[in-house]
Scaffold this active site. Structure first.
Site: not given
Length: 203
Positions: A103, A145
């Site tokens: 991300i 992430e």
């Protein structure tokens, strides 16, 4: 029962039964031959309800293989499956693709809005991707992430198409507190030599 009569030996079996409420029940059954001179062969059986024990076993197995936050597979399980798929690909000369993504600016979300906000992004991302991937694909959160997806029988063109579907689906997710922004990811693709070879031959 037939085996007990034929072998005259004790049999231990795991039985699954659907109850009147439609729920599955598990039983550990032991059946032993019982023979008396001048009498027909008979069987004595004992069954123990091990449904709760079986459910706990399945729960522990799931916990060992999944990330507790996103409920995706974890790093350990992914590595095990990836090794199996890689060996199978080499053995059968199939295509195999690995897609990695993380991300963008995820640290900023945690720093500005707190880790609960970051957790919600991770949870929503995991749920959003479930309809995009196949049952045989393995999607895992390997840390923070960062995510990995291994896709069997997927050549270079299919891997690019899959990566684009992932990117597009995630981009539909709204930023947790900045509703004018979308969640974006950075993606990398790696394919097996077999995938590249087939792509070149086809094109």
């Amino acid at each position: 029962d037939k085996v007990v009569f034929e072998t005259n030996q004790k049999q231990v079996i795991d039985e699954e039964v659907i109850g009147e409420d439609g729920k599955y029940c598990r039983y550990l059954s032991i059946k032993v031959p019982y023979n008396q001179e001048g009498e027909l062969p008979a069987i004595i059986g004992f069954s123990s309800d091990v449904t709760e024990l079986y459910q706990l076993k399945e729960q522990f197995k799931k916990q060992a293989n999944t990330d507790p936050l996103t409920e995706l597979y974890n790093r350990r399980f992914f590595i095990e499956q990836a090794e199996k798929e890689f060996n199978r690909t080499r053995r059968h000369n199939n295509s195999l693709s690995l897609i990695s993504f993380d991300i963008d600016h995820f640290k900023n979300i945690n720093d500005q809005f707190g880790h609960p906000a970051g957790d919600q992004v991770l949870i929503k991302l995991a749920k959003a991707l479930q309809p995009v991937i196949r049952n045989e694909d393995v999607l895992a959160r390997i840390g923070g992430e960062e995510f990995l997806l291994i896709s069997t029988e997927t050549n270079l063109l299919k891997a690019h198409a899959l990566a684009e579907r992932l990117r597009s689906k995630i981009e539909m997710l709204q930023h947790p507190y900045q509703l004018d922004k979308s969640v974006t990811i950075s993606i990398g693709i790696s394919v097996s030599l077999n995938s590249i070879r087939k792509f070149l031959l086809k094109n």
